[in-house]
Design a protein around this motif. Sequence first.
Motif, mmCIF file in Angstrom:
data_model
loop_
_atom_site.group_PDB
_atom_site.id
_atom_site.type_symbol
_atom_site.label_atom_id
_atom_site.label_comp_id
_atom_site.label_asym_id
_atom_site.label_seq_id
_atom_site.Cartn_x
_atom_site.Cartn_y
_atom_site.Cartn_z
ATOM 1 N N ALA A 1 0.840 -1.206 0.000
ATOM 2 C CA ALA A 1 0.000 0.000 0.000
ATOM 3 C C ALA A 1 0.872 1.253 0.000
ATOM 4 O O ALA A 1 0.586 2.220 -0.712
ATOM 5 C CB ALA A 1 -0.945 0.003 1.197
ATOM 6 N N VAL A 2 1.948 1.241 0.783
ATOM 7 C CA VAL A 2 2.880 2.378 0.789
ATOM 8 C C VAL A 2 3.519 2.513 -0.587
ATOM 9 O O VAL A 2 3.565 3.608 -1.158
ATOM 10 C CB VAL A 2 3.952 2.208 1.893
ATOM 11 C CG1 VAL A 2 5.087 3.203 1.711
ATOM 12 C CG2 VAL A 2 3.325 2.360 3.274
ATOM 13 N N HIS A 3 3.995 1.421 -1.132
ATOM 14 C CA HIS A 3 4.654 1.441 -2.442
ATOM 15 C C HIS A 3 3.750 2.034 -3.514
ATOM 16 O O HIS A 3 4.181 2.841 -4.341
ATOM 17 C CB HIS A 3 5.079 0.023 -2.821
ATOM 18 C CG HIS A 3 5.840 -0.039 -4.100
ATOM 19 N ND1 HIS A 3 5.234 -0.224 -5.318
ATOM 20 C CD2 HIS A 3 7.158 0.064 -4.346
ATOM 21 C CE1 HIS A 3 6.146 -0.225 -6.263
ATOM 22 N NE2 HIS A 3 7.327 -0.061 -5.704
ATOM 23 N N GLU A 4 2.481 1.636 -3.493
ATOM 24 C CA GLU A 4 1.531 2.092 -4.519
ATOM 25 C C GLU A 4 0.875 3.439 -4.200
ATOM 26 O O GLU A 4 0.093 3.942 -5.001
ATOM 27 C CB GLU A 4 0.449 1.034 -4.719
ATOM 28 C CG GLU A 4 0.972 -0.284 -5.256
ATOM 29 C CD GLU A 4 1.619 -0.146 -6.625
ATOM 30 O OE1 GLU A 4 1.122 0.634 -7.469
ATOM 31 O OE2 GLU A 4 2.647 -0.824 -6.854
ATOM 32 N N GLY A 5 1.166 4.009 -3.038
ATOM 33 C CA GLY A 5 0.578 5.303 -2.683
ATOM 34 C C GLY A 5 -0.900 5.218 -2.328
ATOM 35 O O GLY A 5 -1.654 6.155 -2.593
ATOM 36 N N ARG A 6 -1.313 4.147 -1.715
ATOM 37 C CA ARG A 6 -2.722 3.914 -1.357
ATOM 38 C C ARG A 6 -3.009 4.485 0.025
ATOM 39 O O ARG A 6 -3.087 3.765 1.025
ATOM 40 C CB ARG A 6 -3.048 2.422 -1.397
ATOM 41 C CG ARG A 6 -2.702 1.731 -2.695
ATOM 42 C CD ARG A 6 -3.491 2.275 -3.853
ATOM 43 N NE ARG A 6 -3.323 1.401 -5.010
ATOM 44 C CZ ARG A 6 -3.696 1.710 -6.206
ATOM 45 N NH1 ARG A 6 -4.276 2.874 -6.433
ATOM 46 N NH2 ARG A 6 -3.513 0.871 -7.202
ATOM 47 N N ASP A 7 -3.183 5.811 0.095
ATOM 48 C CA ASP A 7 -3.383 6.516 1.372
ATOM 49 C C ASP A 7 -4.496 5.906 2.227
ATOM 50 O O ASP A 7 -4.320 5.713 3.430
ATOM 51 C CB ASP A 7 -3.718 7.994 1.129
ATOM 52 C CG ASP A 7 -2.565 8.778 0.559
ATOM 53 O OD1 ASP A 7 -2.106 8.440 -0.545
ATOM 54 O OD2 ASP A 7 -2.127 9.735 1.222
ATOM 55 N N GLY A 8 -5.652 5.630 1.624
ATOM 56 C CA GLY A 8 -6.785 5.103 2.368
ATOM 57 C C GLY A 8 -6.508 3.742 2.961
ATOM 58 O O GLY A 8 -6.875 3.464 4.112
ATOM 59 N N VAL A 9 -5.855 2.879 2.207
ATOM 60 C CA VAL A 9 -5.520 1.544 2.707
ATOM 61 C C VAL A 9 -4.487 1.659 3.826
ATOM 62 O O VAL A 9 -4.589 0.966 4.844
ATOM 63 C CB VAL A 9 -5.027 0.622 1.577
ATOM 64 C CG1 VAL A 9 -4.492 -0.690 2.130
ATOM 65 C CG2 VAL A 9 -6.138 0.357 0.575
ATOM 66 N N VAL A 10 -3.517 2.540 3.658
ATOM 67 C CA VAL A 10 -2.525 2.754 4.721
ATOM 68 C C VAL A 10 -3.241 3.179 6.004
ATOM 69 O O VAL A 10 -2.949 2.668 7.085
ATOM 70 C CB VAL A 10 -1.458 3.787 4.299
ATOM 71 C CG1 VAL A 10 -0.594 4.196 5.483
ATOM 72 C CG2 VAL A 10 -0.597 3.226 3.167
ATOM 73 N N ARG A 11 -4.196 4.091 5.893
ATOM 74 C CA ARG A 11 -4.967 4.554 7.053
ATOM 75 C C ARG A 11 -5.683 3.381 7.735
ATOM 76 O O ARG A 11 -5.632 3.228 8.960
ATOM 77 C CB ARG A 11 -5.960 5.630 6.616
ATOM 78 C CG ARG A 11 -6.671 6.340 7.715
ATOM 79 C CD ARG A 11 -7.519 7.540 7.253
ATOM 80 N NE ARG A 11 -7.687 7.749 5.821
ATOM 81 C CZ ARG A 11 -6.868 8.472 5.033
ATOM 82 N NH1 ARG A 11 -5.812 9.064 5.548
ATOM 83 N NH2 ARG A 11 -7.124 8.611 3.742
ATOM 84 N N VAL A 12 -6.344 2.530 6.951
ATOM 85 C CA VAL A 12 -7.057 1.366 7.494
ATOM 86 C C VAL A 12 -6.084 0.424 8.198
ATOM 87 O O VAL A 12 -6.342 -0.042 9.321
ATOM 88 C CB VAL A 12 -7.826 0.622 6.369
ATOM 89 C CG1 VAL A 12 -8.331 -0.728 6.848
ATOM 90 C CG2 VAL A 12 -8.968 1.477 5.846
#
Length: 173
Positions: free
Chosen positions: A49-60
């Motif tokens: 998620a960090v690698h792909e820039g998935r802010d919402g998933v990182v938050r979850v």
Amino acid sequence: MDDTGGTAAADELVRAAEAGDEATVSRLLSRGVAVDARNAERRTGLDVAVHEGRDGVVRVLLAAGAGPEQITGPYNEELPLVQAATRGHTGIVRQLLAAGADPDRANGLRATALGRAGAEGHTETARVLLEHGADPHIPWKALTPADWATRFGHTETAEFLRTWAAGPDGPAA
């Protein structure tokens, strides 16, 4: 393998995290899949998620207790904060710092998040790291973050980092 940490469950969590599918990540976590479970390639949901820039998933994932300082990367050499800074994912950098990531911890290659932000010319990411206590004087391969920015032609970032490093409490207000 069991549903909470088995390879199949981890694979599904990592795929959903990589795709940015917050709903599936949340569903899997609520079913008991371990938040830091590693897939067959030894990657975690937070890692991809960090690698792909998935802010919402990182938050979850962070809200569910994912370790902000877990060892990540395809070769177990990376840290989420360094990875986010390298890619200029400033929002994720903020989230990781808020979750307790050490702004000066170096990855397996001895690079800090600020060193990588400088090398890649991510001025706003560097600003966030400095505001959270990152040390602009820590060298990586004998170069400071400002030196790295200069080496790769990121003049604005280099000037910003040098100005911050020269002041006792950062740049003049």
